[in-house]
Write a protein that holds these residues in place. Structure first.
Motif, PDB file in Angstrom:
ATOM      1  N   THR A 121       0.621  -1.395  -0.064  1.00 33.56           N
ATOM      2  CA  THR A 121       0.003  -0.112   0.119  1.00 33.56           C
ATOM      3  C   THR A 121       0.956   1.180   0.094  1.00 33.56           C
ATOM      4  N   ALA A 122       0.311   2.312  -0.486  1.00 34.38           N
ATOM      5  CA  ALA A 122       1.087   3.609  -0.408  1.00 34.38           C
ATOM      6  C   ALA A 122      -0.043   4.635  -0.136  1.00 34.38           C
ATOM      7  N   GLY A 123       0.463   5.916   0.395  1.00 35.82           N
ATOM      8  CA  GLY A 123      -0.329   7.049   0.768  1.00 35.82           C
ATOM      9  C   GLY A 123       0.341   8.230   0.901  1.00 35.82           C
ATOM     10  N   VAL A 124      -0.312   9.181   0.901  1.00 33.32           N
ATOM     11  CA  VAL A 124       0.299  10.488   1.029  1.00 33.32           C
ATOM     12  C   VAL A 124      -0.728  11.314   1.863  1.00 33.32           C
ATOM     13  N   ALA A 125      -0.186  11.938   2.909  1.00 34.05           N
ATOM     14  CA  ALA A 125      -1.328  12.493   3.795  1.00 34.05           C
ATOM     15  C   ALA A 125      -0.545  14.029   4.463  1.00 34.05           C
ATOM     16  N   GLN A 126      -1.501  14.962   4.854  1.00 28.16           N
ATOM     17  CA  GLN A 126      -1.171  16.093   5.349  1.00 28.16           C
ATOM     18  C   GLN A 126      -2.022  16.556   6.318  1.00 28.16           C
ATOM     19  N   ASP A 127      -1.603  16.706   7.298  1.00 30.05           N
ATOM     20  CA  ASP A 127      -2.573  17.113   8.802  1.00 30.05           C
ATOM     21  C   ASP A 127      -1.739  18.237   9.498  1.00 30.05           C
ATOM     22  N   ARG A 128      -2.701  18.647  10.566  1.00 30.38           N
ATOM     23  CA  ARG A 128      -2.167  19.602  11.564  1.00 30.38           C
ATOM     24  C   ARG A 128      -2.917  19.201  12.776  1.00 30.38           C
ATOM     25  N   TYR A 129      -1.997  19.292  13.754  1.00 35.02           N
ATOM     26  CA  TYR A 129      -2.521  18.765  15.096  1.00 35.02           C
ATOM     27  C   TYR A 129      -2.035  19.835  16.119  1.00 35.02           C
ATOM     28  N   ASP A 189       1.923  18.519   9.284  1.00 35.02           N
ATOM     29  CA  ASP A 189       2.525  17.139   9.442  1.00 35.02           C
ATOM     30  C   ASP A 189       2.364  16.990   7.827  1.00 35.02           C
ATOM     31  N   TYR A 190       3.522  16.803   7.178  1.00 36.27           N
ATOM     32  CA  TYR A 190       3.512  16.329   5.730  1.00 36.27           C
ATOM     33  C   TYR A 190       4.225  14.694   5.759  1.00 36.27           C
ATOM     34  N   SER A 191       3.534  13.659   5.237  1.00 31.95           N
ATOM     35  CA  SER A 191       4.034  12.453   4.991  1.00 31.95           C
ATOM     36  C   SER A 191       3.548  11.863   3.823  1.00 31.95           C
ATOM     37  N   ALA A 192       4.531  10.827   3.192  1.00 32.69           N
ATOM     38  CA  ALA A 192       4.093  10.054   1.985  1.00 32.69           C
ATOM     39  C   ALA A 192       5.024   8.575   2.234  1.00 32.69           C
ATOM     40  N   GLY A 193       4.301   7.671   2.229  1.00 34.26           N
ATOM     41  CA  GLY A 193       5.139   6.081   2.397  1.00 34.26           C
ATOM     42  C   GLY A 193       4.482   5.129   1.627  1.00 34.26           C
ATOM     43  N   ALA A 226       8.378   2.343   4.502  1.00 33.06           N
ATOM     44  CA  ALA A 226       9.230   3.620   4.433  1.00 33.06           C
ATOM     45  C   ALA A 226       8.597   4.580   3.802  1.00 33.06           C
ATOM     46  N   GLY A 227       8.942   5.858   3.991  1.00 40.89           N
ATOM     47  CA  GLY A 227       8.470   6.806   3.740  1.00 40.89           C
ATOM     48  C   GLY A 227       9.267   8.168   3.887  1.00 40.89           C
ATOM     49  N   LEU A 228       8.635   9.144   3.763  1.00 45.56           N
ATOM     50  CA  LEU A 228       9.124  10.720   4.328  1.00 45.56           C
ATOM     51  C   LEU A 228       8.222  11.446   5.000  1.00 45.56           C
ATOM     52  N   GLU A 229       8.743  11.939   5.841  1.00 48.55           N
ATOM     53  CA  GLU A 229       7.682  12.897   6.926  1.00 48.55           C
ATOM     54  C   GLU A 229       8.472  14.065   7.489  1.00 48.55           C
ATOM     55  N   SER A 230       7.566  15.108   7.458  1.00 46.73           N
ATOM     56  CA  SER A 230       8.439  16.244   7.865  1.00 46.73           C
ATOM     57  C   SER A 230       7.275  17.288   8.072  1.00 46.73           C
ATOM     58  N   THR A 231       7.801  18.115   9.181  1.00 50.69           N
ATOM     59  CA  THR A 231       6.773  19.294   9.675  1.00 50.69           C
ATOM     60  C   THR A 231       6.637  20.383   8.659  1.00 50.69           C
TER      61      THR A 231
END
Length: 495
Positions: A124-132, A150-154, A340-345
């Motif tokens: 599976t693969a996904g991209v997400a963007q959220d604020r908390y 929070d920006y993430s893709a994995g 595996a993926g990428l995540e950054s504020t």
């Protein structure tokens, strides 16, 4: 043997676990399958009396394997009727019941693909963007009271090696179910084609009787006209005219009643070939049809020819596979997962190397206590298997009953036809003699009416017996599995 160096990025323990899982994937808890036994007679009891040909060069018992999806072949061609052949050819194309059975086969085949997919990993693969925002009143958190994007893709992957054959047994069961559906399809084709042949020959019999009644109506009308002239000349009294009128109108009533039944049979044939009843017509054909001699083979071939027996046997195999699936539930499951993926504020450094995250690891889990759920499932699967075996044996018993029923019917109907033919011949002779005596003035017209009624009744009975012989021939061919040779010839088109 060539030794290849292991990549340093792959831990040796993880590799060992993978290799062990691959080796264990050859294990299976599936019980060894054997086709259920069934009592098969040495020969058909009714074949001795009917004149049906039974193969003499084949032993009475052979270990017959159900031919799950073997097309039955154009068995109806044994009747040598071009109109029937043309109608039967439309069954496979336009009959809606057959089309539904085809769809059910396709559905069962898709379930095989679904179960087979269990051999492969899921990715599976996904991209997400959220604020908390974390509560400011929570101590010990560096982000307390702050709003963080929070920006993430994995990408993640998981694979469950088939250690104890759960997936393999599920595939085996799905394949058996698909084969049973294919046999069901052939059973539907056989049933629809037999129904069509039976309706067609019933309609042909009505055409024969209709022709007989039409001729009788014309003859009675001519006789009535002659009697009316004789009455006007004073040669006879009015009773003869009344008797002739009664006979004519009663015969016309029978003639009209045949039209009602024929229309219903014509509408049934239209439905079987997938055509609206209002647009389908079948021209009358009063030519008599002679039932064919049917070589019936040996009893064990019934296990190969009957699609319902084949379907029942395949469902036994499917139930056996479910026992294997239930056994596999007692063993632990090994799941290999990686992500595996990428995540950054912040979005700007999102694609940089420091934003990389990954995880890799196996998980071995098994149920220690479930209150007897797995044991109950196993008992249920075993009971389902026993029920499927009983269904298979019952199908075999019913098949032999149907064959013997129709062989006995053909035997009795042959005797009836011979006896009725003698009665019909005698009735015709009586009618001729009585008519001659009436013309000579020796008897009244009532004697003629009686003789005519007896002759007509006997001829109709003879035609009805011939129709029953044709119907029993069709039912016998259906009971034999829709073919009469060692294998179907001119097989119908596959799906």
């Amino acid at each position: 043997m060539i030794n290849l160096p292991l990549p340093r990025s792959l831990p040796r323990r993880a590799l060992a676990a993978t290799l062990i899982g691959a080796l264990l994937s050859a294990c299976s808890t599936l019980p060894a399958y054997q086709r259920p036994s069934a009592d098969i007679p040495a020969q058909y009891a009714g074949a001795v009396h009917t004149g049906a040909v039974q193969a003499s060069d084949t032993p009475g018992w052979a270990q017959a394997a159900p031919a799950d999806s073997t097309p039955r072949g154009p068995w109806w061609t044994i009747f040598n009727d071009p109109v029937l052949n043309e109608l039967e050819a439309r069954i496979d194309v336009s009959n809606q019941t057959v089309r539904k059975a085809v769809a059910q086969v396709q559905q069962a085949r898709s379930m095989v693909d679904y179960q087979r997919a269990g051999f492969f990993p899921t990715i599976t693969a996904g991209v997400a963007q959220d604020r908390y925002r974390t509560s400011q009143n929570v101590e010990g958190k560096s982000l307390a009271g702050k709003t963080v994007p929070d920006y993430s893709a994995g990408v993640s992957a998981s694979w469950e090696p088939d250690l104890f054959g759960r997936v393999r047994d599920s595939v085996t069961g799905a394949q058996a179910d698909a084969q049973a559906s294919e046999a069901d399809l052939e059973g539907v084709r056989l049933s629809m084609s037999a129904d069509l042949a039976a309706d067609y020959f019933s309609l042909r019999s009505l055409d024969t009787q209709k022709k007989l009644l039409d001729d009788s109506v014309n003859a009675y009308a001519a006789a009535l006209k002659l009697l009316q002239q004789q009455l006007s000349n004073g040669a006879i009294d009015a009773s003869a005219v009344a008797q002739a009128t009664t006979q004519l109108e009663a015969t016309r009533t029978q003639d009209t009643d045949i039209d009602v039944t024929r229309a219903q049979l014509q509408h049934a044939i239209a439905t079987l070939i997938g055509e609206p009843a209002s647009t389908f017509t079948l021209p009358p054909n009063g030519t008599a049809v002679t039932p064919p001699a049917i070589p019936i083979g040996v009893p064990s071939q019934l296990l190969e020819r009957r699609p319902d027996i084949a379907a029942a046997e395949r469902r036994v195999a499917s139930a056996n596979a479910q026992i294997g699936v239930a056994h596999a539930a007692f063993f632990p499951d090994l799941v290999l997962s990686a992500s595996a993926g990428l995540e950054s504020t912040f979005f700007a450094p999102w694609l940089s190397a420091p934003s990389l995250f990954w995880s890799l690891g196996p998980q071995l889990a098994g149920t220690l206590f479930d209150g007897g759920k797995r044991k109950a499932t196993l008992h249920g699967a075993t009971a389902q298997y026993d029920g499927a075996v009983a269904d298979y044996r019952q199908s075999v018993l019913v098949a032999f009953q149907q064959v013997e029923d129709n062989l006995s019917a053909l035997h009795s109907l042959a005797d009836e036809a011979a006896s009725q033919q003698r009665a019909t011949t005698a009735a015709d002779l009586s009618l001729r003699l009585t008519t001659n005596r009436f013309n000579a003035g020796a008897v009244s017209y009532l004697d003629v009416v009686t003789a005519q009624t007896i002759a007509l009744t006997n001829q109709r009975i003879a035609d009805q017996i011939a129709a029953r012989q044709l119907e029993s021939s069709v039912l016998l061919l259906k009971a034999l599995g829709g073919t009469w040779g060692a294998e179907g010839e001119g097989a119908a088109g596959a799906i």
